[in-house]
Design a protein around this motif. Structure first.
Motif, PDB file in Angstrom:
ATOM      1  N   SER A  84       0.639  -1.157  -0.093  1.00 29.79           N
ATOM      2  CA  SER A  84      -0.086   0.076  -0.057  1.00 29.79           C
ATOM      3  C   SER A  84       0.625   1.114   0.234  1.00 29.79           C
ATOM      4  CB  SER A  84      -0.922   0.063   1.325  1.00 29.79           C
ATOM      5  OG  SER A  84      -1.505   0.965   1.564  1.00 29.79           O
ATOM      6  N   HIS A 141     -13.346  -7.970   8.907  1.00 26.10           N
ATOM      7  CA  HIS A 141     -13.006  -6.617   7.889  1.00 26.10           C
ATOM      8  C   HIS A 141     -12.345  -5.954   8.290  1.00 26.10           C
ATOM      9  CE1 HIS A 141     -14.588  -9.382   4.748  1.00 26.10           C
ATOM     10  NE2 HIS A 141     -13.557 -10.156   5.354  1.00 26.10           N
ATOM     11  N   ASP A 142     -12.780  -4.931   9.755  1.00 24.88           N
ATOM     12  CA  ASP A 142     -12.489  -3.749  10.364  1.00 24.88           C
ATOM     13  C   ASP A 142     -11.152  -4.379  11.016  1.00 24.88           C
ATOM     14  OD1 ASP A 142     -15.726  -2.897  11.314  1.00 24.88           O
ATOM     15  OD2 ASP A 142     -15.036  -2.731   9.528  1.00 24.88           O
ATOM     16  N   ARG A 180      -8.653  -4.361   8.211  1.00 27.13           N
ATOM     17  CA  ARG A 180      -8.196  -2.818   8.429  1.00 27.13           C
ATOM     18  C   ARG A 180      -7.500  -1.751   9.007  1.00 27.13           C
ATOM     19  NH1 ARG A 180     -10.540  -1.019   3.334  1.00 27.13           N
ATOM     20  NH2 ARG A 180     -12.370  -2.803   2.758  1.00 27.13           N
ATOM     21  N   ASP A 181      -7.682  -2.130  10.445  1.00 26.71           N
ATOM     22  CA  ASP A 181      -6.989  -1.555  11.592  1.00 26.71           C
ATOM     23  C   ASP A 181      -5.336  -2.239  11.439  1.00 26.71           C
ATOM     24  OD1 ASP A 181      -9.196  -0.229  12.081  1.00 26.71           O
ATOM     25  OD2 ASP A 181      -9.921  -1.201  13.641  1.00 26.71           O
ATOM     26  N   ALA A 223      -3.832   0.061   9.401  1.00 26.62           N
ATOM     27  CA  ALA A 223      -3.414   0.606   9.095  1.00 26.62           C
ATOM     28  C   ALA A 223      -2.310   1.242  10.400  1.00 26.62           C
ATOM     29  CB  ALA A 223      -4.571   1.464   9.700  1.00 26.62           C
ATOM     30  N   GLU A 273      -2.533   0.683   4.158  1.00 30.11           N
ATOM     31  CA  GLU A 273      -4.791   0.802   3.279  1.00 30.11           C
ATOM     32  C   GLU A 273      -4.813  -0.852   2.584  1.00 30.11           C
ATOM     33  OE1 GLU A 273      -5.271   4.503   0.831  1.00 30.11           O
ATOM     34  OE2 GLU A 273      -6.901   3.910   1.922  1.00 30.11           O
ATOM     35  N   VAL A 274      -6.815  -0.785   2.918  1.00 27.91           N
ATOM     36  CA  VAL A 274      -6.798  -1.762   2.685  1.00 27.91           C
ATOM     37  C   VAL A 274      -7.578  -0.698   1.594  1.00 27.91           C
ATOM     38  CG1 VAL A 274      -7.960  -4.219   2.712  1.00 27.91           C
ATOM     39  CG2 VAL A 274      -6.764  -3.640   4.092  1.00 27.91           C
TER      40      VAL A 274
END
Ligand SMILES: O=P(O)(O)OC[C@@H](O)[C@H]1O[C@@H](OP(=O)(O)O)[C@@H](O)[C@@H](O)[C@@H]1O
Ligand SMILES: [Mg+2]
Ligand SMILES: [Zn+2]
Length: 177
Positions: A40, A69-70, A73-74, A77, A82-83
């Protein structure tokens, strides 16, 4: 754009024949979060296309899937990355949907979202269905040996399938070449 599409279970996180049914069961594979973050930060858009028949089977619901999925992403991050778009197929094998791999529906959804052609885009998976979905839309099929990958290695792979040990090796290849 530099787009990479990943299967989820067995590529990003550990898989289980009993399905990944909770956030607690959703455990990143070694190096996978760092690999996604590095890609990313190197300008790659990393999208995900995942079969989630556990929804149709009643093993977990959409809220649990979203929580997994959260979490993904966390974690990415936290590493400064980022995804991108995460697309899932919630259907079962007998539902006749267009999105369940080996059908390429999810890959087409991702391409439409980013308004890009799929030809040559790497799709990384651990199952034969992932590789077949890639081939169906002229993506580059890429097999990792994590998850069910070692077992998939014993099957007849689509011509031209690339093989890597894991997602970290793929990130190294894409970033340094
Ligand atoms: O690898 P991705 O596509 O991210 O997700 C695979 C999962 O949805 C599950 O897919 C199931 O296949 P069936 O859906 O029962 O054929 C089984 O292979 C499970 O072990 C696996 O956890
Ligand atoms: Mg998989
Ligand atoms: Zn579906």
């Amino acid at each position: 754009m530099k787009l990479l599409i990943l299967d989820r279970d067995g590529v990003i996180n550990h898989d289980s024949d009993a399905y990944i049914k909770s956030v607690e069961e959703w455990l990143p594979l070694p190096g996978s979060i760092e690999a996604i973050a590095k890609l990313s930060k190197a300008g790659w858009t990393v999208a995900v296309a995942t079969n989630q028949s556990g929804i149709a089977r009643g093993y977990y619901d959409l809220a649990v899937l979203q929580a997994m999925h959260d979490r993904l992403r966390d974690l990415v991050a936290e590493q400064g990355g980022e995804v991108g778009l995460i697309v899932y197929c919630p259907h079962g094998p007998d539902d006749g949907c267009d999105c369940r791999k080996p059908k390429p529906g999810m890959l087409k959804t991702i391409a439409a979202h980013y308004d890009v052609a799929l030809a040559g885009v790497w799709f990384v998976g651990d199952s034969l269905g992932d590789l077949e979905a890639a081939k169906a839309v002229d993506c580059q099929p890429v097999l990792v040996k994590t998850g069910k990958g070692e077992k998939t290695l014993g099957k007849t792979l689509p011509v031209g399938t690339l093989i890597f040990d894991d997602l970290a090796a793929i990130a190294a290849e894409l970033i340094h070449n």
